[in-house]
Design a protein around this motif. Sequence first.
Motif, short mmCIF file in Angstrom:
data_model
loop_
_atom_site.label_atom_id
_atom_site.label_comp_id
_atom_site.label_asym_id
_atom_site.label_seq_id
_atom_site.Cartn_x
_atom_site.Cartn_y
_atom_site.Cartn_z
N THR A 151 25.68 -19.21 -78.35
CA THR A 151 26.08 -20.53 -78.84
C THR A 151 24.89 -21.27 -79.43
N ALA A 152 23.75 -21.20 -78.76
CA ALA A 152 22.56 -21.88 -79.26
C ALA A 152 22.18 -21.39 -80.65
N LYS A 153 22.22 -20.08 -80.85
CA LYS A 153 21.87 -19.52 -82.16
C LYS A 153 22.86 -19.97 -83.23
N ASN A 154 24.15 -19.97 -82.91
CA ASN A 154 25.16 -20.40 -83.88
C ASN A 154 24.96 -21.87 -84.27
N VAL A 155 24.68 -22.71 -83.29
CA VAL A 155 24.47 -24.14 -83.56
C VAL A 155 23.23 -24.34 -84.42
N ILE A 156 22.15 -23.66 -84.06
CA ILE A 156 20.89 -23.79 -84.81
C ILE A 156 21.05 -23.26 -86.23
N ASP A 157 21.68 -22.11 -86.38
CA ASP A 157 21.89 -21.55 -87.72
C ASP A 157 22.72 -22.49 -88.59
N GLY A 158 23.69 -23.16 -87.98
CA GLY A 158 24.48 -24.14 -88.73
C GLY A 158 23.65 -25.33 -89.17
N ALA A 159 22.76 -25.79 -88.29
CA ALA A 159 21.91 -26.93 -88.62
C ALA A 159 20.93 -26.60 -89.74
N LEU A 189 13.13 -23.64 -85.13
CA LEU A 189 13.63 -23.68 -83.76
C LEU A 189 14.44 -22.42 -83.51
N SER A 190 14.08 -21.67 -82.49
CA SER A 190 14.80 -20.46 -82.12
C SER A 190 15.72 -20.76 -80.94
N ALA A 191 16.66 -19.86 -80.69
CA ALA A 191 17.54 -20.02 -79.54
C ALA A 191 16.72 -20.01 -78.25
N GLU A 192 15.72 -19.15 -78.22
CA GLU A 192 14.87 -19.07 -77.03
C GLU A 192 14.14 -20.39 -76.80
N GLY A 193 13.62 -20.97 -77.88
CA GLY A 193 12.94 -22.25 -77.74
C GLY A 193 13.89 -23.36 -77.35
N ALA A 194 15.12 -23.32 -77.89
CA ALA A 194 16.10 -24.35 -77.57
C ALA A 194 16.50 -24.33 -76.11
N LEU A 219 13.12 -28.65 -74.16
CA LEU A 219 14.28 -29.19 -74.87
C LEU A 219 15.50 -29.31 -73.95
N THR A 220 15.61 -28.41 -72.98
CA THR A 220 16.73 -28.49 -72.04
C THR A 220 16.69 -29.81 -71.27
N ALA A 221 15.49 -30.24 -70.89
CA ALA A 221 15.34 -31.48 -70.13
C ALA A 221 15.75 -32.71 -70.93
N LYS A 222 15.77 -32.59 -72.26
CA LYS A 222 16.11 -33.72 -73.12
C LYS A 222 17.60 -33.77 -73.47
N ARG A 223 18.38 -32.81 -72.96
CA ARG A 223 19.82 -32.82 -73.17
C ARG A 223 20.52 -33.21 -71.87
N GLN A 280 26.67 -30.33 -74.52
CA GLN A 280 25.28 -29.94 -74.77
C GLN A 280 25.07 -29.43 -76.19
N ALA A 281 26.06 -28.74 -76.74
CA ALA A 281 25.90 -28.15 -78.08
C ALA A 281 25.65 -29.21 -79.13
N ASP A 282 26.29 -30.37 -78.99
CA ASP A 282 26.11 -31.43 -79.97
C ASP A 282 24.69 -31.99 -79.90
N GLN A 283 24.16 -32.12 -78.70
CA GLN A 283 22.79 -32.60 -78.56
C GLN A 283 21.79 -31.58 -79.09
N LEU A 284 22.09 -30.29 -78.91
CA LEU A 284 21.23 -29.26 -79.49
C LEU A 284 21.25 -29.34 -81.00
#
Length: 256
Positions: A28-36, A117-122, A127-131, A99-103
């Motif tokens: 999910t993280a990768k899909n959201v980041i790739d879309g952004a 930004l990679s999925a691993e970094g996200a 970054l997790t603490a900021k969501r 969470q996905a929207d905040q990512l």
Amino acid sequence: MRKPVLLALTLLLSAPALAWVPKLEETTAKNVIDGAYGRREPVPTYLTLDLNVKDGQFASGPGAVKVFDGGEKCLADWLAAPGDFAAGSRPAAVTVSGQADQLYFQAVDARDNFQVLSAEGALGADLTAKRMAEGLLRVDVNVRGLPSEKARDAYLLRLRAPDGKLVAPVRKSFVNDWKPMVGAGSTTAVTPPATSTTPATTVNTAVKGPLEGTLVYYFEPLKAGIGASDKVELLIRTEADTSCAYSVTLDLGSFQ
């Protein structure tokens, strides 16, 4: 003749299945980041219901709002005079996200700052603490016609669980976007005495209604037996001293 069918099937299989994501994982993280970053079509990360009234109907469609308490007159009065706030404010829109929207916003911020930004970094600790925390569902309610800032505390929201139990939010807040409605608000001005070092200034100490702005609520649906792809009722009581309460349906299976 079969190529269009195969192409459509390929697109369907490659598209992520939609359901609210209580806890982000790598796919999910990768899909959201790739879309952004524009590498793919953006993944839907929120659902908004437009509750503005146009031509006697809600913009989101007939039946977007139902009466939960108080009788059909509550809804009839809302539809007949959506801009009359003498009997209370009106919800103008409801937005639900996780969470996905905040990512997504974190990814846009990284992109705009010429960073990768990679999925691993996200999914890293920073970054997790900021969501929002795992399992939380965020509900934003845009309100028009609130009589005062204090009246924000009078709004009541509940999710209706499958067993009929009403689930209260675990936390509530508001966006710093509150302001008098155009042509309807005013401020109370106070002029403190001038001193030898401080010139006289005018300070706005209170904002009079009607106001518009956004209320924010956080729920824990899973603990109430609500599934990540369920349709769930959101119940709303405004600050008005009436028995009117309304119900809107949130489709958790329409976003991630």
